[in-house]
Design an enzyme around this catalytic site. Structure first.
Site, mmCIF file in Angstrom:
data_model
loop_
_atom_site.group_PDB
_atom_site.id
_atom_site.type_symbol
_atom_site.label_atom_id
_atom_site.label_comp_id
_atom_site.label_asym_id
_atom_site.label_seq_id
_atom_site.Cartn_x
_atom_site.Cartn_y
_atom_site.Cartn_z
ATOM 1 N N SER A 177 9.065 -9.105 -9.001
ATOM 2 C CA SER A 177 8.011 -9.965 -9.389
ATOM 3 C C SER A 177 8.324 -11.114 -9.668
ATOM 4 O O SER A 177 8.339 -12.003 -10.445
ATOM 5 C CB SER A 177 7.214 -9.190 -9.851
ATOM 6 O OG SER A 177 5.917 -9.912 -10.404
ATOM 7 N N TYR A 184 7.026 -6.484 -19.193
ATOM 8 C CA TYR A 184 7.047 -6.443 -17.397
ATOM 9 C C TYR A 184 7.910 -7.564 -17.098
ATOM 10 O O TYR A 184 8.651 -7.623 -16.356
ATOM 11 C CB TYR A 184 5.028 -6.390 -16.688
ATOM 12 C CG TYR A 184 5.621 -6.719 -14.975
ATOM 13 C CD1 TYR A 184 5.535 -5.269 -14.725
ATOM 14 C CD2 TYR A 184 5.362 -7.888 -14.675
ATOM 15 C CE1 TYR A 184 5.790 -5.363 -13.061
ATOM 16 C CE2 TYR A 184 5.360 -7.552 -12.996
ATOM 17 C CZ TYR A 184 5.180 -5.856 -12.632
ATOM 18 O OH TYR A 184 5.447 -5.764 -11.398
HETATM 19 N N1 LIG Z 1 1.162 -5.628 -6.443
HETATM 20 C C1 LIG Z 1 1.393 -6.083 -6.544
HETATM 21 O O1 LIG Z 1 1.332 -7.325 -6.904
HETATM 22 C C2 LIG Z 1 3.326 -6.536 -7.061
HETATM 23 C C3 LIG Z 1 4.038 -7.844 -7.210
HETATM 24 C C4 LIG Z 1 4.807 -8.094 -7.588
HETATM 25 C C5 LIG Z 1 5.990 -6.957 -7.870
HETATM 26 N N2 LIG Z 1 5.331 -5.658 -7.561
HETATM 27 C C6 LIG Z 1 6.316 -4.404 -7.356
HETATM 28 O O2 LIG Z 1 5.775 -3.542 -6.779
HETATM 29 C C7 LIG Z 1 6.429 -2.597 -6.579
HETATM 30 C C8 LIG Z 1 5.035 -1.545 -6.031
HETATM 31 O O3 LIG Z 1 4.243 -2.259 -6.486
HETATM 32 P P1 LIG Z 1 2.626 -1.704 -6.338
HETATM 33 O O4 LIG Z 1 1.634 -2.449 -6.145
HETATM 34 O O5 LIG Z 1 2.367 -0.876 -4.924
HETATM 35 O O6 LIG Z 1 2.551 -0.461 -7.058
HETATM 36 P P2 LIG Z 1 1.984 1.407 -7.025
HETATM 37 O O7 LIG Z 1 0.601 1.005 -5.975
HETATM 38 O O8 LIG Z 1 1.207 1.188 -8.737
HETATM 39 O O9 LIG Z 1 3.048 1.859 -7.081
HETATM 40 C C9 LIG Z 1 4.640 2.041 -7.370
HETATM 41 C C10 LIG Z 1 5.201 2.966 -6.928
HETATM 42 O O10 LIG Z 1 6.040 2.885 -8.320
HETATM 43 C C11 LIG Z 1 6.475 4.674 -8.218
HETATM 44 N N3 LIG Z 1 7.146 5.579 -9.668
HETATM 45 C C12 LIG Z 1 6.243 4.358 -10.897
HETATM 46 N N4 LIG Z 1 6.873 5.618 -11.530
HETATM 47 C C13 LIG Z 1 8.106 6.172 -10.919
HETATM 48 C C14 LIG Z 1 8.450 7.083 -11.930
HETATM 49 N N5 LIG Z 1 9.101 7.218 -12.983
HETATM 50 N N6 LIG Z 1 9.733 7.431 -10.558
HETATM 51 C C15 LIG Z 1 9.405 7.237 -9.163
HETATM 52 N N7 LIG Z 1 8.879 6.472 -8.710
HETATM 53 C C16 LIG Z 1 7.719 6.147 -9.452
HETATM 54 C C17 LIG Z 1 5.122 5.332 -7.952
HETATM 55 O O11 LIG Z 1 5.105 6.580 -7.229
HETATM 56 P P3 LIG Z 1 4.394 8.064 -8.162
HETATM 57 O O12 LIG Z 1 3.197 7.619 -9.530
HETATM 58 O O13 LIG Z 1 3.900 8.710 -7.154
HETATM 59 O O14 LIG Z 1 6.219 8.414 -9.323
HETATM 60 C C18 LIG Z 1 4.419 4.288 -6.371
HETATM 61 O O15 LIG Z 1 5.141 4.822 -5.373
HETATM 62 C C19 LIG Z 1 6.182 -2.114 -7.999
HETATM 63 O O16 LIG Z 1 8.276 -1.991 -8.221
HETATM 64 C C20 LIG Z 1 5.901 -2.973 -9.146
HETATM 65 O O17 LIG Z 1 6.209 -3.703 -9.802
HETATM 66 C C21 LIG Z 1 4.021 -5.591 -7.227
#
Ligand SMILES: NC(=O)c1ccc[n+]([C@@H]2O[C@H](COP(=O)([O-])OP(=O)(O)OC[C@H]3O[C@@H](n4cnc5c(N)ncnc54)[C@H](OP(=O)(O)O)[C@@H]3O)[C@@H](O)[C@H]2O)c1
Length: 240
Positions: free
Chosen positions: A132, A145
């Site tokens: 991130s 985080y």
């Molecule tokens: N959105 C942003 O701006 C941003 C920025 C920097 C980094 N990121 C990173 O990108 C990744 C995806 O983020 P997103 O924004 O797409 O978030 P999101 O929509 O909340 O998706 C999170 C994903 O992680 C899965 N997950 C959560 N806990 C889990 C567990 N214990 N076991 C297996 N799967 C799990 C969720 O699926 P289930 O709930 O079905 O398990 C979902 O598929 C994350 O690692 C996040 O830290 C996002």
């Protein structure tokens, strides 16, 4: 790939499928995974759903075995699951800390470790982890985080070096701000939205479709000379 049930992971799954990958989709929510699989199939791709909690090593080990059984071999491992509890460190509980570490960092370790016996003997493979921008820039409420994502960057660098001798590339994508379920609440507040986009030189948040092409590059032979790297896809946020 993990994190495939929604958000950036779903968008990445669709891009990888369009580029020709057959996929095993993992996260906890079966219905959401099935929706991703339906979208993949709608584009002519192939996807198998394996509900998995990435913080459990036995579940991730079983996921890798299911992937090999279903598709014949493992070429690419995408560790994309992640969670964010936004809380000032002074209010955070040891349980908050443990939960974030278990999913964001141990989840990546589990994916890499469980994939090792399937990738190393083949002397080929691609690992893509998710970090991130918040591992590079500080933001109040995100210390836990940020620490987990900093760990992902260090793990990616060291494992890239360790597995270079096996012909396996290990890289990470560090997204900047993309509006997903994870941060919808923060962006609903106009004050926070204004502040966050002010910090981004591109003056906008990312679009989920902008993640896919980078994932396809890191999953393909075009990136065979790149390993141990974290690529910031953040509209210039970490560079400013
Ligand atoms: N959105 C942003 O701006 C941003 C920025 C920097 C980094 N990121 C990173 O990108 C990744 C995806 O983020 P997103 O924004 O797409 O978030 P999101 O929509 O909340 O998706 C999170 C994903 O992680 C899965 N997950 C959560 N806990 C889990 C567990 N214990 N076991 C297996 N799967 C799990 C969720 O699926 P289930 O709930 O079905 O398990 C979902 O598929 C994350 O690692 C996040 O830290 C996002």
């Amino acid at each position: 790939m993990t994190g495939a049930s929604r958000g950036l992971g779903r968008s990445m799954a669709l891009a990888l499928a369009r580029a020709g990958a057959a996929l095993v989709l993992a996260a906890r929510s079966k219905p959401d995974l099935e929706e991703t699989a339906r979208l993949v199939a709608g584009g002519g791709g192939r996807a198998v759903v394996v509900p998995t909690d990435v913080s459990s090593y036995p579940e991730v080990e079983a996921l890798m075995q299911r992937a090999v059984a279903a598709l014949g071999r493992l070429d690419i491992v995408v560790n994309y699951s992640g969670v964010a509890r936004v809380v000032p460190l002074a209010d955070a509980t040891p349980e908050d800390w443990r939960y974030m570490l278990d999913v964001n960092l141990t989840g990546v370790f589990n994916g890499c470790r469980a994939a090792a016996p399937h990738l190393i003997p083949r002397r080929a493979g691609k690992v893509i982890n998710v970090a991130s921008v918040l591992a590079a820039v500080g933001l109040p409420g995100y210390a836990l985080y940020a620490a987990t994502k900093g760990g992902v960057i260090a793990l990616t660098r060291a494992l890239g070096v360790e597995w270079a001798r096996h012909g396996i590339q290990v890289n990470a994508i560090a997204p900047g701000w993309f509006v997903t379920d994870m941060n919808e609440a923060a962006f609903a507040d106009p004050g926070i939205r204004e502040r966050l986009t002010r910090d981004i030189p591109a003056r906008r948040t990312g679009h989920a479709e902008e993640i896919g092409p980078l994932a396809v590059y890191l999953a393909s032979a075009a990136s065979d000379f790149m390993t141990g790297q974290t690529i910031f896809l953040d509209g210039g946020h970490s560079a400013a």
